[in-house]
Design an enzyme around this catalytic site. Sequence first.
Site, mmCIF file in Angstrom:
data_model
loop_
_atom_site.group_PDB
_atom_site.id
_atom_site.type_symbol
_atom_site.label_atom_id
_atom_site.label_comp_id
_atom_site.label_asym_id
_atom_site.label_seq_id
_atom_site.Cartn_x
_atom_site.Cartn_y
_atom_site.Cartn_z
ATOM 1 C CD GLN A 43 18.940 10.437 60.122
ATOM 2 O OE1 GLN A 43 17.842 10.382 59.610
ATOM 3 N NE2 GLN A 43 19.912 11.188 59.617
ATOM 4 C CG ASP A 98 24.096 8.156 50.523
ATOM 5 O OD1 ASP A 98 24.552 8.486 49.415
ATOM 6 O OD2 ASP A 98 22.874 8.089 50.752
ATOM 7 C CG ASP A 168 19.772 11.696 48.176
ATOM 8 O OD1 ASP A 168 18.796 10.918 48.119
ATOM 9 O OD2 ASP A 168 20.924 11.307 48.468
ATOM 10 C CB THR A 170 15.017 10.595 55.222
ATOM 11 O OG1 THR A 170 15.032 11.931 55.730
ATOM 12 C CG2 THR A 170 16.339 9.946 55.544
ATOM 13 N N PRO A 175 12.884 14.667 60.021
ATOM 14 C CG PRO A 175 15.198 14.249 59.972
ATOM 15 C CD PRO A 175 13.879 13.621 60.325
HETATM 16 N N1 SAM Z 1 18.506 8.058 48.740
HETATM 17 C C1 SAM Z 1 17.809 8.020 49.994
HETATM 18 C C2 SAM Z 1 16.318 7.932 49.783
HETATM 19 O O1 SAM Z 1 15.833 8.228 48.690
HETATM 20 O O2 SAM Z 1 15.616 7.507 50.730
HETATM 21 C C3 SAM Z 1 18.186 9.218 50.831
HETATM 22 C C4 SAM Z 1 19.618 9.074 51.268
HETATM 23 S S1 SAM Z 1 20.370 10.372 52.142
HETATM 24 C C5 SAM Z 1 21.231 9.396 53.331
HETATM 25 C C6 SAM Z 1 19.101 11.167 53.052
HETATM 26 C C7 SAM Z 1 19.651 12.230 53.993
HETATM 27 O O3 SAM Z 1 18.725 13.323 54.152
HETATM 28 C C8 SAM Z 1 19.956 11.727 55.412
HETATM 29 O O4 SAM Z 1 21.348 11.661 55.610
HETATM 30 C C9 SAM Z 1 19.271 12.775 56.322
HETATM 31 O O5 SAM Z 1 20.050 13.093 57.456
HETATM 32 C C10 SAM Z 1 19.109 13.949 55.364
HETATM 33 N N2 SAM Z 1 18.090 14.929 55.779
HETATM 34 C C11 SAM Z 1 16.856 14.681 56.294
HETATM 35 N N3 SAM Z 1 16.229 15.825 56.580
HETATM 36 C C12 SAM Z 1 17.072 16.846 56.237
HETATM 37 C C13 SAM Z 1 16.983 18.260 56.298
HETATM 38 N N4 SAM Z 1 15.911 18.866 56.787
HETATM 39 N N5 SAM Z 1 18.049 18.984 55.847
HETATM 40 C C14 SAM Z 1 19.156 18.377 55.355
HETATM 41 N N6 SAM Z 1 19.293 17.021 55.287
HETATM 42 C C15 SAM Z 1 18.269 16.264 55.724
#
Ligand code: SAM
Length: 295
Positions: A43, A98, A168, A170, A175
Amino acid sequence: MPKEYTYEYHATGAFMEGPKVSVDYVYGFSYNKLLYSGRTEYQTIELYETPLFGKLLKLDGNFQTSEKDEFFYHEMQVHTALCAHPKPEKVLIIGGGDGGILRNVLRHKTVKKAVMVEIDKGVVEFSMKYLKSVCGNAFTDRRTQLVIGDGKRFVEETSEKFDVIISDLTDPIGPSKALYTKEFYQSINKILNKGGVFQLHIEMCGTRPQISRDIHRRLKSVFKYATPSSSYVPLYGGLMAFATNSQTIDASRVKAAVIEQRLKARGIKDLKLYNGKFHEGVYALPNFLRALYSK
Ligand code: SAM
């Protein structure tokens, strides 16, 4: 002479409607400087310096977290779930790159092991470098096991079970899309210990009520208790809904006094958001949300 800022507007309609967006409302924050702009394997990643929230992280153009308002989301997600559980020892975090969720999970002295499955190593490395006030030392804590991989695959393949699982992720595009389905919630249910709790946010209930209701419906079809809550998250532009899901625990029935006692026994103080009365309050839904989630 008023100070001049650059404004970054965030179109909430943009997440769900695809590239041709009809925007129903926008909100925004001023920023002083774009500190970093690049791409990880999965991303785009940007870091802004903002007058209101300090450093602010965006992934694929969407606000994720910021130094000064991170507690609104992270404390709400973590402590409602972990305090609803009488003795959370093994915790799984899905996503959460994060590190804010992980840092708050590790505040509970009962936790012996916290596994975090994040698809994008780039976000973790970035956070350790630039968002230390969000992740603290969570990634180097001896109780932490960081798995870089797809959360869905991990949940489907693991032989481990957990007391609390926190999603938590995206927003449900890119993904993380497959991790908002009924099938995924069934897989989650299988890897919860007896009496386990699954916690997640179920979207912005004021501005995207249908999406929120649909996620809640899927949860209700899997868990005996799919208990909704709501709390204000400034960075996400308003009232956000969450759900605490379990086959045995209705988080809304855990009383303030029990929460206070659990926080004390686990050595947790100096929280900015969460306390016993707050716990009772977030599950006391306003009428429009009661109506939404009862449909
Ligand atoms: N608090 C934020 C929100 O509510 O929008 C989310 C923050 S956290 C940075 C979200 C994380 O989910 C990202 O780092 C992303 O890479 C991860 N992510 C997305 N799809 C995923 C998957 N299939 N498996 C594991 N992690 C994933």
